[in-house]
Design a protein around this motif. Structure first.
Motif, PDB file in Angstrom:
ATOM      1  N   MET A  22       8.256  -3.988  -3.325  1.00 33.18           N
ATOM      2  CA  MET A  22       9.528  -4.684  -3.534  1.00 33.18           C
ATOM      3  C   MET A  22       9.934  -4.617  -5.010  1.00 33.18           C
ATOM      4  O   MET A  22      11.111  -4.411  -5.334  1.00 33.18           O
ATOM      5  N   ILE A  23       8.968  -4.785  -5.900  1.00 36.42           N
ATOM      6  CA  ILE A  23       9.259  -4.713  -7.327  1.00 36.42           C
ATOM      7  C   ILE A  23       9.587  -3.273  -7.738  1.00 36.42           C
ATOM      8  O   ILE A  23      10.495  -3.031  -8.546  1.00 36.42           O
ATOM      9  N   PHE A  24       8.866  -2.314  -7.184  1.00 37.94           N
ATOM     10  CA  PHE A  24       9.125  -0.898  -7.469  1.00 37.94           C
ATOM     11  C   PHE A  24      10.588  -0.546  -7.192  1.00 37.94           C
ATOM     12  O   PHE A  24      11.258   0.094  -8.018  1.00 37.94           O
ATOM     13  N   LYS A  25      11.117  -0.970  -6.056  1.00 36.66           N
ATOM     14  CA  LYS A  25      12.495  -0.653  -5.708  1.00 36.66           C
ATOM     15  C   LYS A  25      13.477  -1.288  -6.692  1.00 36.66           C
ATOM     16  O   LYS A  25      14.483  -0.683  -7.064  1.00 36.66           O
ATOM     17  N   ASP A  39      13.779 -11.256   3.256  1.00 37.03           N
ATOM     18  CA  ASP A  39      14.226 -11.557   4.621  1.00 37.03           C
ATOM     19  C   ASP A  39      13.596 -10.556   5.595  1.00 37.03           C
ATOM     20  O   ASP A  39      12.880  -9.637   5.182  1.00 37.03           O
ATOM     21  N   ILE A  40      13.839 -10.726   6.875  1.00 35.71           N
ATOM     22  CA  ILE A  40      13.122  -9.919   7.859  1.00 35.71           C
ATOM     23  C   ILE A  40      13.554  -8.454   7.833  1.00 35.71           C
ATOM     24  O   ILE A  40      12.857  -7.586   8.353  1.00 35.71           O
ATOM     25  N   PHE A  41      14.695  -8.157   7.180  1.00 35.03           N
ATOM     26  CA  PHE A  41      15.172  -6.782   7.111  1.00 35.03           C
ATOM     27  C   PHE A  41      14.740  -6.088   5.816  1.00 35.03           C
ATOM     28  O   PHE A  41      15.139  -4.954   5.554  1.00 35.03           O
ATOM     29  N   GLY A  42      13.939  -6.781   5.007  1.00 35.39           N
ATOM     30  CA  GLY A  42      13.385  -6.163   3.816  1.00 35.39           C
ATOM     31  C   GLY A  42      14.219  -6.316   2.565  1.00 35.39           C
ATOM     32  O   GLY A  42      13.930  -5.664   1.554  1.00 35.39           O
ATOM     33  N   PHE A  43      15.249  -7.164   2.587  1.00 38.15           N
ATOM     34  CA  PHE A  43      16.079  -7.371   1.410  1.00 38.15           C
ATOM     35  C   PHE A  43      15.514  -8.501   0.556  1.00 38.15           C
ATOM     36  O   PHE A  43      15.181  -9.573   1.070  1.00 38.15           O
ATOM     37  N   ALA A  44      15.399  -8.239  -0.744  1.00 44.79           N
ATOM     38  CA  ALA A  44      14.846  -9.229  -1.664  1.00 44.79           C
ATOM     39  C   ALA A  44      15.844 -10.358  -1.890  1.00 44.79           C
ATOM     40  O   ALA A  44      17.037 -10.126  -2.085  1.00 44.79           O
ATOM     41  N   GLU A  74      -4.615  -3.522  -2.183  1.00 42.57           N
ATOM     42  CA  GLU A  74      -4.716  -4.376  -0.994  1.00 42.57           C
ATOM     43  C   GLU A  74      -3.314  -4.581  -0.436  1.00 42.57           C
ATOM     44  O   GLU A  74      -2.345  -4.692  -1.187  1.00 42.57           O
ATOM     45  N   ALA A  75      -3.187  -4.662   0.883  1.00 34.81           N
ATOM     46  CA  ALA A  75      -1.886  -4.556   1.553  1.00 34.81           C
ATOM     47  C   ALA A  75      -0.856  -5.584   1.094  1.00 34.81           C
ATOM     48  O   ALA A  75       0.311  -5.234   0.870  1.00 34.81           O
ATOM     49  N   LEU A  76      -1.245  -6.850   0.939  1.00 35.52           N
ATOM     50  CA  LEU A  76      -0.269  -7.860   0.540  1.00 35.52           C
ATOM     51  C   LEU A  76       0.218  -7.605  -0.879  1.00 35.52           C
ATOM     52  O   LEU A  76       1.423  -7.662  -1.157  1.00 35.52           O
ATOM     53  N   ARG A  77      -0.710  -7.292  -1.773  1.00 34.60           N
ATOM     54  CA  ARG A  77      -0.312  -6.989  -3.148  1.00 34.60           C
ATOM     55  C   ARG A  77       0.571  -5.744  -3.189  1.00 34.60           C
ATOM     56  O   ARG A  77       1.526  -5.674  -3.975  1.00 34.60           O
ATOM     57  N   MET A  78       0.258  -4.763  -2.337  1.00 31.38           N
ATOM     58  CA  MET A  78       1.057  -3.536  -2.338  1.00 31.38           C
ATOM     59  C   MET A  78       2.460  -3.790  -1.791  1.00 31.38           C
ATOM     60  O   MET A  78       3.429  -3.209  -2.296  1.00 31.38           O
ATOM     61  N   ALA A  79       2.591  -4.635  -0.788  1.00 32.49           N
ATOM     62  CA  ALA A  79       3.931  -4.947  -0.278  1.00 32.49           C
ATOM     63  C   ALA A  79       4.767  -5.603  -1.369  1.00 32.49           C
ATOM     64  O   ALA A  79       5.959  -5.282  -1.536  1.00 32.49           O
ATOM     65  N   ASP A  80       4.159  -6.523  -2.127  1.00 34.58           N
ATOM     66  CA  ASP A  80       4.860  -7.133  -3.258  1.00 34.58           C
ATOM     67  C   ASP A  80       5.231  -6.066  -4.290  1.00 34.58           C
ATOM     68  O   ASP A  80       6.352  -6.045  -4.817  1.00 34.58           O
ATOM     69  N   LYS A  81       4.287  -5.184  -4.591  1.00 35.20           N
ATOM     70  CA  LYS A  81       4.543  -4.122  -5.570  1.00 35.20           C
ATOM     71  C   LYS A  81       5.692  -3.217  -5.122  1.00 35.20           C
ATOM     72  O   LYS A  81       6.504  -2.768  -5.948  1.00 35.20           O
TER      73      LYS A  81
END
Length: 450
Positions: free
Chosen positions: A218-221, A34-39, A209-216
Motif C-alpha cells: 500500500m505504501i509502495f503504490k 477499504d475492501i476494494f484496496g483503496f487507501a 511476512e504477509a501482513l507487513r508486506m500488504a502494508d508495504k
C-alpha cells in the motif's frame, strides 16, 4: 464505549511518543484500506495520539464503500504501533507520520469487513498449523504524461522496451527516486528496470511476512504515485492500458516457513519441492477460478490475461515457463517459492494474500495433489495435450470470475459473509455498468457495416 487500551502495551505507546519527539512529528495519518484496496486515512495532531492509541477514535463506517450500513456506522480505528513511520516521499510534508490501523466495532471486536483483519484471520489459521507466510509481490506500473493542470493524459512517457537504458528509458530518474524513498522507509530493493511495454516499469523489493508486506504494498503504490507527480508524470497501475502490449501484473512469490525453515523445500525432490509445497499448489489450482475476482478485480484485468503477453490464461503449474498460472522459479533452499502469476496491482493485497493462503492451507489439509507439471508452452498445446495435463481455462471476464467466486465456499469462509456479499454486489454492478456502455470498438466495427 469499550476501550481497546489493552491491545496497545504501555511500552509500545512510549516508543511511539519517543519517535514523535525525535522526528518532530505534528500530524499523524491513521491509514486503513477499504475492501476494494483503496487507501483511506484520518489525520490527527499529536494532541489526539493517546486517544487514538486507546482505540477511542471513531469514524463513520457507512461512508466507506463496502464497510457498514448507515444504522451500524460507528467504528473505531486501532493503530498498529509497529507500522509507525515518518513520511519521506513528500518533502513539503515535514513533521508527518503514518500508522496502519485495524477497524473495530463499538463492542471492541475486530470488524469482519476490515481487509487487514481478514488477512490476520487467515494468518492465525496458518500459525495454528505451525506456518508463517512470506510474500514477495512484483511491482509494475506505467508512467504517463500530464497536462498543464497535472491531470493524466493518455500519452505514454517513453518508447523503451525490456531492460533498456536512458535516454531511451525516460523514467530512470523517477524510478531512482522511488527506490531511494523506499530505502529510507526500510525497503530492501532487489532490482528495478524498464519493463517490456513502452512506459512500463518494475520495482522488486525483498519478501516479508504477509501482513507487513500488504502494508508495504500500500505504501509502495503511494510512493510511486507521489514521486511520479513530483517528476510531472502520472503513475498508473492499470493492468492493460494498451492492446497489443504487455500489461501490469502483481506476481506473488510466496513460501511457508515452519520452525524457521522453508517448508516448501525438499532436497530429495527432483524439483526441490516438499510434499507441503505440492499440496499448496494443488490448493491454489483448485481455487484459482474462485480467487480470480479477488486477484483480478476490474474489467480491464481480463484484457491483460491473453496468450502471448507473458500472462497466464490456463490453470496449470510449471517449473520452467511463464505461460502457466503458477511458476516455480529456480532458487536455493531459502529462496524456494511458488509464484502465482495472475494477480494484478488493482487488487487489494490483504484479500489476495488471504485467499492465496487459505487455498494453499486447504490443499495441505486435504492433501490436494496437483496435476502433472507442464514444462512446455501451453499456448502451443492442442486440446488433447491440454486434457492430458488436466489444464482448465482461466476466467476470461470479470462476470465469469464473479460466478466462480460465488460458487466457491472457501472464498465466503475467507472473506466472511459481510465482505463476500458486499464485494460481489459491488463488482456485479461494475460489470453491468460496463455492459450497458457503447464502446468505441463497437462503433468502429458496426456503424458502417450495418
Amino acid at each position: 464505549m469499550m476501550l481497546l487500551t489493552e491491545l496497545q502495551p504501555d511500552s509500545k505507546k512510549q516508543l511511539i511518543w519517543e519517535k514523535v519527539k525525535e522526528n518532530q512529528i505534528q500530524f499523524i495519518r491513521l491509514q486503513f484500506t477499504d475492501i476494494f484496496g483503496f487507501a483511506k486515512n484520518v489525520a490527527i495532531t499529536t494532541d489526539e495520539l493517546d486517544k487514538a492509541l486507546n482505540g477511542e477514535l471513531m469514524f463513520d463506517g457507512s461512508s466507506i464503500d463496502g464497510f457498514a450500513r448507515i444504522e451500524e456506522s460507528d467504528m473505531y480505528l486501532m493503530p498498529d504501533p509497529d507500522t509507525f513511520q515518518p513520511i519521506t516521499w513528500r518533502p513539503d510534508e515535514k513533521g508527518v507520520a503514518y500508522m496502519f490501523c485495524d477497524v473495530y466495532t463499538t463492542d471492541g471486536k475486530p470488524f469482519e469487513g476490515c481487509p487487514r483483519n481478514i488477512l490476520k484471520r487467515a494468518l492465525n489459521e496458518a500459525k495454528e498449523m505451525g506456518y508463517t507466510l512470506n510474500v514477495g509481490p512484483e511491482g509494475e506500473f506505467f508512467l504517463f504524461y500530464t497536462d498543464e493542470k497535472g491531470r493524466p493524459v493518455f500519452d505514454i512517457h517513453d518508447d523503451a522496451g525490456y531492460f533498456d537504458l536512458s535516454p531511451v528509458d525516460k523514467g530512470e530518474d523517477a524510478r531512482r527516486d522511488i527506490i531511494l524513498t523506499m530505502r529510507k522507509l526500510g525497503f530492501s530493493i532487489e532490482a528495478s528496470h524498464h519493463e517490456v511495454a513502452p512506459g512500463q516499469h518494475e520495482v522488486d523489493f525483498k519478501y516479508d511476512e504477509a501482513l507487513r508486506m500488504a502494508d508495504k504494498w500500500m505504501i509502495f503504490k503511494q510512493i510511486v504515485k507521489n514521486i511520479a507527480q513530483a517528476h510531472g508524470l502520472y503513475a498508473s497501475f492499470i493492468p492493460k492500458p494498451f492492446s497489443g502490449q504487455n500489461g501490469n501484473a502483481m506476481h506473488c512469490n510466496q513460501s511457508l516457513v515452519k520452525d524457521g525453515i522453508n517448508a516448501f523445500f525438499d532436497e530429495n525432490d527432483e524439483r526441490g519441492l516438499s510434499e507441503a509445497a505440492h499440496y499448496y499448489i494443488g490448493g491454489l489450482l483448485t481455487h484459482a477460478k474462485g480467487m480470480a475476482a479477488i486477484c483480478n478485480p476490474t474489467i480491464n484485468s481480463y484484457k491483460r490475461l491473453l496468450p502471448g503477453y507473458e500472462a497466464p490464461t490456463n490453470i496449470a503449474w510449471s517449473a520452467s515457463n511463464r505461460s502457466a498460472l503458477i511458476r516455480i522459479p529456480i532458487g536455493t533452499q531459502k529462496s524456494t517459492r511458488i509464484e502465482l502469476r495472475n494477480p494484478d496491482p488493482t487488487a487489494n493485497p490483504y484479500l489476495v494474500f488471504a485467499v492465496m493462503l487459505k487455498a494453499g492451507l486447504e490443499g495441505i489439509k486435504k492433501k490436494m495433489t496437483p496435476p502433472p507439471a507442464v514444462d512446455k508452452n501451453i499456448y502451443d498445446m492442442n486440446s488433447a495435450e491440454r486434457n492430458d495435463y488436466q489444464i482448465q481455462r482461466f476466467p476470461r471476464s470479470l462476470q465469469e470470475a464473479l460466478d466462480h467466486m460465488e460458487q466457491d465456499p472457501l472464498m465466503k469462509e475467507t472473506l466472511g459473509e459481510h465482505t463476500f456479499y458486499s464485494y460481489l454486489n459491488a463488482k456485479r454492478k461494475e460489470w453491468e455498468e460496463y455492459a450497458e456502455e457503447v464502446h468505441t470498438w463497437e462503433i468502429r466495427r458496426y456503424l458502417k457495416q450495418y
